[in-house]
Design an enzyme around this catalytic site. Structure first.
Site, PDB file in Angstrom:
ATOM      1  CE1 TYR A  44      -3.569  -2.547   0.340  1.00 32.19           C
ATOM      2  CE2 TYR A  44      -2.776  -2.841   2.587  1.00 32.19           C
ATOM      3  CZ  TYR A  44      -3.481  -3.277   1.410  1.00 32.19           C
ATOM      4  OH  TYR A  44      -3.808  -4.699   1.774  1.00 32.19           O
ATOM      5  CB  SER A 116      -4.439  -5.929   7.171  1.00 31.25           C
ATOM      6  OG  SER A 116      -5.337  -6.459   6.026  1.00 31.25           O
ATOM      7  CE1 TYR A 117      -1.569  -8.593  -0.641  1.00 32.35           C
ATOM      8  CE2 TYR A 117       0.989  -8.710   0.321  1.00 32.35           C
ATOM      9  CZ  TYR A 117       0.272  -8.958  -0.453  1.00 32.35           C
ATOM     10  OH  TYR A 117       0.335  -9.593  -1.709  1.00 32.35           O
ATOM     11  CD1 TRP A 164      -7.507  -4.534   0.269  1.00 30.00           C
ATOM     12  CD2 TRP A 164      -7.395  -6.126  -1.820  1.00 30.00           C
ATOM     13  NE1 TRP A 164      -6.483  -5.368  -0.446  1.00 30.00           N
ATOM     14  CE2 TRP A 164      -6.144  -6.060  -1.142  1.00 30.00           C
ATOM     15  CE3 TRP A 164      -7.857  -7.013  -1.936  1.00 30.00           C
ATOM     16  CZ2 TRP A 164      -5.012  -6.878  -1.299  1.00 30.00           C
ATOM     17  CZ3 TRP A 164      -6.521  -7.783  -3.045  1.00 30.00           C
ATOM     18  CH2 TRP A 164      -5.570  -7.664  -3.083  1.00 30.00           C
ATOM     19  CG  ASP A 260      -9.989  -8.428  11.801  1.00 28.59           C
ATOM     20  OD1 ASP A 260     -10.037  -7.659  11.365  1.00 28.59           O
ATOM     21  OD2 ASP A 260      -9.259  -8.761  11.936  1.00 28.59           O
ATOM     22  CG  HIS A 289      -9.209  -4.646   9.138  1.00 29.33           C
ATOM     23  ND1 HIS A 289      -8.423  -6.156   9.097  1.00 29.33           N
ATOM     24  CD2 HIS A 289      -8.464  -4.233   8.266  1.00 29.33           C
ATOM     25  CE1 HIS A 289      -7.521  -6.032   8.648  1.00 29.33           C
ATOM     26  NE2 HIS A 289      -7.758  -5.271   7.513  1.00 29.33           N
TER      27      HIS A 289
END
Length: 589
Positions: A44, A116-117, A164, A260, A289
């Protein structure tokens, strides 16, 4: 107060084993010496503080004697190569960890952090067992794209996937696709127009023809997964860790939130990695989240719930410093003496230390669905009881895929209003396609902490359909706050391999609602909602035997819920005995 200087190096190259160069920003103490490295790898942009620093004060990490490295993953922003979500992160993570370990200012010990990722980039790197990776801190992350991320029990999570892709992934794809400033600007204007009407675009079917990415000419990324069915095991296993926990031999501190979108996978990661003998820790707050405020949805959980002041003692950055001090520096014994699990108990809004997850003292209790037998209620409204059902009439409702039940809060991740956290469900419960089963008003408090499942016997006149379940805390004034929910696709009710089309038979479904921790206070009621949709969290099932991924055809289905001696539909609640609970936690709450 002593001054402290941080040296920042931008766009430091790191060559992968195949020759592709990835770029990182490095933050380190501006003084002589070697220091352990804390690495995060994200898609990101390392240049955007909202993503690169997010919920941590990385400056404080450096002040406490760490080198912090923030790297763009392959094919994203400053880094070279082609981005293939999740599939490249194991090998690239290995190479980056080993590169970081041999930097001239590195002590040779490396930890990884991120959510997350970039929580998952830690897990994928750890699978490859880089020799210098000493510990990780995965926050709010997944374990399998096929269940709990893009899909859940066979149902496509359309709101998450489209949001996303369009918000987080498409902008850099456009920059790489369009080199001309004029073409790039036109593409960004087009992207912005789509983002402004994203809530409307959730409704578009068939999904395989979704206009935004086709018009932006960056469709390959989004549609890659859609071309692979759930049962395409070889494709999905490449980016999954669910059958690889034996190889995750690394100390890990898992951070989760009850609201989440990855709370189920986060808890599974903790449980499975704890079985392997390496030191594991877990903290779960009442968070959504990446959102650690004490206020979530329509609820305030009190200042102690905030990630900035956990139980008035510490913040999330403190947790990282203590964890990595122990594993990368060998300082402090706090990690050895602390309980491995800390959870926030909603309803009473208190933190509590625990020795394991799920809790050993849990009494898994079946609450059975019963018919109300009251002509004044809408067809299907009933009650919950620990008493087994006898010969009772069935309940039914009509499910129309073109008018799905709206998603209002929950463990979600998509654009729009009221999309995450606890919200009043009372208006949704008035719908004819939502069946309500509630206990009597409680005379004493009941704690529900742990995994929640529903066993549902149902039939349909459709070839294929979905069933949903939602656990709700209903207050005396009628306010009905959602706690956890789940869904199952009839076609995939037994796993990744499809079942034959339905022909009206009664079928047993297990709906995994993941987990929660909540005390239902006296006067409140425990409520279970049963339906067949929650949009836009999930792509509605068209009831035709096909999917709205490849078709826009729908039919209406009649859903019948059974709760009798032969088909005893029930919810299994993890009840924590209050007396034992008080004795167990005396002095640590």
């Amino acid at each position: 107060m002593k001054q402290f200087q941080i040296l920042v190096e931008k766009n430091v190259p790191c060559e992968m084993s195949d020759g592709v160069v990835l770029y990182a920003d490095i933050y380190r103490p501006n003084r002589e010496g070697t220091y352990p490295v804390l690495l995060t790898r994200l898609p990101y942009s390392k240049d955007l503080p909202h993503y690169s620093h997010r919920y941590l004060d990385t400056n404080r990490l450096v002040e406490n004697g760490f080198v912090v490295i923030i790297q763009d993953v392959r094919g994203r922003f400053q880094s070279q190569g082609e981005f293939q979500s999740f599939r490249q992160e194991g090998n690239d993570g290995y190479d980056t960890v080993e590169w970081a370990a041999f930097l001239p200012y590195s002590s040779g010990k490396v930890g990884m952090f991120g959510m997350s990722y970039y929580g998952y980039t830690q897990m994928m790197a750890a699978l490859k067992k880089p020799p210098h990776l000493a510990a990780i801190f995965p926050a709010m992350t997944l374990n399998d794209q096929r269940n709990g991320a893009l899909y859940r029990n066979g149902v496509y999570q359309v709101g998450f996937s489209e949001t996303w892709t369009l918000e987080s992934i498409a902008p850099d794809l456009i920059k790489r696709k369009h080199k001309s400033p004029e073409e790039r600007r036109k593409a960004f204007i087009n992207l912005a127009n789509h983002l402004d009407k994203l809530e409307e675009l959730y409704h578009f079917t068939p999904l395989i023809q979704w206009p935004p990415l086709k018009e932006l000419d960056v469709a390959d990324f989004f549609f890659e997964e859609l071309l692979h069915t759930i049962e395409d095991d070889e494709y999905w296993k490449e980016s999954s860790i669910v059958d690889k926990y034996e190889d995750l031999q690394v100390p890990a501190f898992h951070l989760g939130g009850w609201y989440d979108c990855f709370i189920g996978p986060t808890l599974t990661n903790y449980v499975e990695m704890a079985k392997r003998g390496q030191h594991q820790k877990l903290i779960v707050g009442p968070w959504g989240h990446g959102y650690f405020s004490s206020i979530q949805g329509e609820c305030s959980f009190g200042v102690r719930a905030s990630g900035d002041w956990i139980n008035l003692e510490e913040n999330i950055t403190d947790l990282h410093i203590n964890w990595f001090n122990y594993w990368l520096k060998g300082t402090g014994t706090r990690i050895e003496s602390e309980a491995p699990v800390k959870i926030f108990v909603m309803g009473i809004n208190q933190w509590r230390d625990e020795l394991e997850w799920p809790l050993k003292r849990t009494q898994f209790t079946k609450f059975y669905l019963h018919s109300m037998g009251n002509a004044n209620t809408k067809q299907g409204d009933g009650y919950l009881s620990v008493n087994e059902p006898g010969n009772e009439q069935t309940d039914s409702f009509i499910y129309d895929p073109t008018n799905p039940v709206p998603t209002k809060g929950g463990a979600t991740l998509f654009a729009g209003q009221m999309t995450m956290g606890p919200f009043d469900q009372s208006e949704i419960e008035e719908r004819d396609d939502v069946l309500i089963y509630s206990t009597e008003s409680l005379t004493e408090a009941v704690e529900v902490t742990g995994p929640v499942k529903v066993k549902l016997w149902a039939s349909t006149d459709a070839k294929n359909t979905d069933f949903t379940a939602k656990l709700v805390d209903t207050a005396p004034n009628g306010r009905a706050l959602n706690l956890v929910e789940g869904i199952v696709n009839a076609k995939y009710r037994n796993g990744i391999y499809p079942e034959p089309e339905l022909t009206g038979e009664v079928v047993e479904y297990e709906i995994d609602l993941w987990a929660t921790s909540n005390v239902f206070l006296p006067g409140h009621r425990i409520t279970l909602e049963i339906s067949s949709s929650s949009f836009p969290q999930y792509l509605p099932n068209p009831n035709t035997g096909n999917s709205l991924i490849e078709s826009d055809q729908t039919i209406i289905a009649k859903q019948t819920i059974f709760h009798n001696k032969q088909y005893p539909s029930h919810i299994i609640l993890p009840i924590i005995p209050l007396k034992e609970n008080k004795e167990r936690t005396e002095g640590i709450v």
